[in-house]
Scaffold this motif. Structure first.
Motif, mmCIF file in Angstrom:
data_model
loop_
_atom_site.group_PDB
_atom_site.id
_atom_site.type_symbol
_atom_site.label_atom_id
_atom_site.label_comp_id
_atom_site.label_asym_id
_atom_site.label_seq_id
_atom_site.Cartn_x
_atom_site.Cartn_y
_atom_site.Cartn_z
ATOM 1 N N THR A 1 1.454 11.224 9.206
ATOM 2 C CA THR A 1 0.235 12.027 9.084
ATOM 3 C C THR A 1 -0.763 11.690 10.181
ATOM 4 O O THR A 1 -1.360 12.567 10.793
ATOM 5 N N GLU B 1 9.788 9.606 4.325
ATOM 6 C CA GLU B 1 8.517 10.293 4.184
ATOM 7 C C GLU B 1 7.396 9.265 4.037
ATOM 8 O O GLU B 1 7.627 8.127 3.631
ATOM 9 N N HIS B 2 6.209 9.662 4.371
ATOM 10 C CA HIS B 2 4.994 8.851 4.208
ATOM 11 C C HIS B 2 5.063 7.485 4.903
ATOM 12 O O HIS B 2 4.715 6.459 4.308
ATOM 13 N N ASP C 1 3.089 6.370 6.999
ATOM 14 C CA ASP C 1 1.723 5.839 7.075
ATOM 15 C C ASP C 1 1.468 4.841 5.944
ATOM 16 O O ASP C 1 0.732 3.874 6.107
ATOM 17 N N LYS C 2 2.093 5.086 4.807
ATOM 18 C CA LYS C 2 1.910 4.221 3.639
ATOM 19 C C LYS C 2 2.851 3.017 3.659
ATOM 20 O O LYS C 2 2.445 1.911 3.269
ATOM 21 N N TRP C 3 4.088 3.212 4.122
ATOM 22 C CA TRP C 3 5.115 2.194 3.930
ATOM 23 C C TRP C 3 5.428 1.335 5.157
ATOM 24 O O TRP C 3 5.989 0.247 5.015
ATOM 25 N N ARG D 1 -1.986 0.246 13.812
ATOM 26 C CA ARG D 1 -1.893 -0.700 12.698
ATOM 27 C C ARG D 1 -0.628 -1.558 12.794
ATOM 28 O O ARG D 1 -0.650 -2.748 12.459
ATOM 29 N N LEU E 1 -1.284 4.845 12.829
ATOM 30 C CA LEU E 1 -0.155 4.047 12.353
ATOM 31 C C LEU E 1 0.362 3.137 13.457
ATOM 32 O O LEU E 1 0.644 1.950 13.215
#
Length: 220
Positions: A91, A66-67, A69-71, A99, A96
């Protein structure tokens, strides 16, 4: 034709040696699972960082978390050469992917068996690889889901129609008996776990799988 053995089928107590045994492969496929997005828990950035330092081949990191985008960027910084995130978990998938590329790694997106190939069309120009899961992600050793095969052909058609240089990877149930069919449908990157790690001669098995895929992709 790339053969990327999944270390999910390796001996986790001897990962450096297990990586050395697949040195003739193109990349080592590293499954990162968080026990939330999929019902299994494997490893994180600290282990990926250590693996990157000892692996004789680049790391192909598959984030089943999950997530992302953050990790995800953390895995690029840990030494991965390619980072795959799931469309179903991201998300902002376009942001992403951009990046990840800006961080100096290949960006890849994966879709689960129930996700339509058409759902990925808006991303195809933003990624270096599309991964079609041919089993439900979470555990190795599963047989391929026959109903996912048509998605490989659909994904190849999408890639060709876009004009983008995008690899098409399949992950799940890849064996000697079906890799030729997968290649004929358009796949050019193959994740194989037990099909390689259960072989007494892993280098020869990698060579054999690659040869079968090449022959099928270039019929006489």
């Amino acid at each position: 034709m790339q053969i990327n053995p999944s270390i999910l089928s390796a001996d986790f107590a001897n990962l450096e040696a297990e990586l050395m045994s697949i040195a003739s492969a193109d990349m080592a496929h590293v499954d990162v699972m968080d026990n939330h997005f999929v019902p299994n828990l494997t490893l994180g950035t600290a282990i990926v960082e250590r693996l990157a330092k000892v692996s004789p081949i680049p790391l192909d990191v598959h984030l089943m978390i999950e997530h992302p985008d953050k990790w995800a960027i953390g895995y690029a910084q840990a030494g991965a050469s390619s980072v795959t995130f799931h469309l179903e978990a991201a998300t902002e998938p376009i942001d992403l992917a951009r990046r990840l590329r800006a961080a100096g790694v290949k960006a890849a997106v994966a879709i689960k068996p129930a996700t339509k190939v058409s759902d990925i069309a808006h991303l195809i120009q933003e990624v270096d690889m599309l991964l079609v899961m041919t089993v439900e992600p979470g555990f190795g050793g599963q047989p391929i889901l026959v109903e996912t095969l048509e998605k490989i052909a659909q994904a190849r058609q999408l890639i060709e129609g876009s004009g983008a240089r995008v690899a098409l990877q399949v992950d799940g149930g890849v064996t000697e008996s079906n890799i030729a069919q997968l290649a004929s449908l358009g796949a050019d990157s193959f994740v194989a776990g037990s099909a390689i790690y259960n072989s007494p001669d892993r280098a020869n098995q990698i060579l054999r799988l690659r040869g079968l895929a090449l022959a099928a992709s270039n019929p006489k």
